[in-house]
Structure formats: C-alpha cells, structure tokens
Design an enzyme around this catalytic site. Sequence first.
Site, PDB file in Angstrom:
ATOM      1  N   ARG A  66       0.834  -1.215   0.000  1.00 15.43           N
ATOM      2  CA  ARG A  66       0.000   0.000   0.000  1.00 15.43           C
ATOM      3  C   ARG A  66       0.859   1.253   0.000  1.00 15.43           C
ATOM      4  O   ARG A  66       0.558   2.214  -0.706  1.00 15.43           O
ATOM      5  CB  ARG A  66      -0.946   0.013   1.194  1.00 15.43           C
ATOM      6  CG  ARG A  66      -2.051  -1.031   1.085  1.00 15.43           C
ATOM      7  CD  ARG A  66      -2.909  -1.046   2.313  1.00 15.43           C
ATOM      8  NE  ARG A  66      -2.068  -1.342   3.472  1.00 15.43           N
ATOM      9  CZ  ARG A  66      -2.394  -1.100   4.730  1.00 15.43           C
ATOM     10  NH1 ARG A  66      -3.542  -0.529   5.017  1.00 15.43           N
ATOM     11  NH2 ARG A  66      -1.583  -1.407   5.718  1.00 15.43           N
ATOM     12  N   ASN A  84      -6.136  -2.838   2.586  1.00 18.36           N
ATOM     13  CA  ASN A  84      -6.076  -4.285   2.725  1.00 18.36           C
ATOM     14  C   ASN A  84      -7.487  -4.828   2.879  1.00 18.36           C
ATOM     15  O   ASN A  84      -8.340  -4.204   3.521  1.00 18.36           O
ATOM     16  CB  ASN A  84      -5.266  -4.687   3.959  1.00 18.36           C
ATOM     17  CG  ASN A  84      -3.781  -4.532   3.766  1.00 18.36           C
ATOM     18  OD1 ASN A  84      -3.290  -4.357   2.661  1.00 18.36           O
ATOM     19  ND2 ASN A  84      -3.045  -4.580   4.858  1.00 18.36           N
TER      20      ASN A  84
END
Length: 94
Positions: A20, A38
């Site tokens: 990320r 996530n």
Amino acid sequence: MSRKRIRATVHGRVQRVGFREYTRQEANGLGVSGWAQNQSDGTVLVVCEGEASQVDALVAWLSIGSPFAMVTRVDWHEEAPRGESGPLVIRYGA
C-alpha cells in the site's frame, strides 16, 4: 484530457510487504488520487482516479507491485469518474 477511475483488486503476496505504501508513492508521483486498503481475503483494493494515461500507468505498475510483493493477478474495472483530486491515501481496516 480525459479522466478515468478504476477499482482494482490485487491478488498475491501483497499484505505485510509495504504494498500500500509503495502504491501510494507511485500514485502520488503520477498525480493519481484515491485510496488503497487491505481486504480480509488477503488482497489489496485500490480505487484511483486521474488523467487516463496516468491511471493506466498505475494499473500497469499494480501488476508488478512493490519490491517485496508477489502479484499473481489484478482484476479491475472502470467506474464513472467523480472528479476527485488530492493524494492517494492508505485506508486502514477491512
């Protein structure tokens, strides 16, 4: 200039490997806004918007991913642009 918005699900080893954060850096370097989060199934969901060529570049990058990730597949589809701008951010929680 045409705008594009996509929703992508990135599969593989993409959690707990900085995916990320690397996505945030790549998107912000391209000038693409949106978010990455996530998911409970081990994937990462990325929603982004920007100039079409910049979004396409991010989608191509997602298929490679961060240095420690192992991307096996990226499923994505276009959505109607919403005119969002600003940096891509990391969302927490699934």
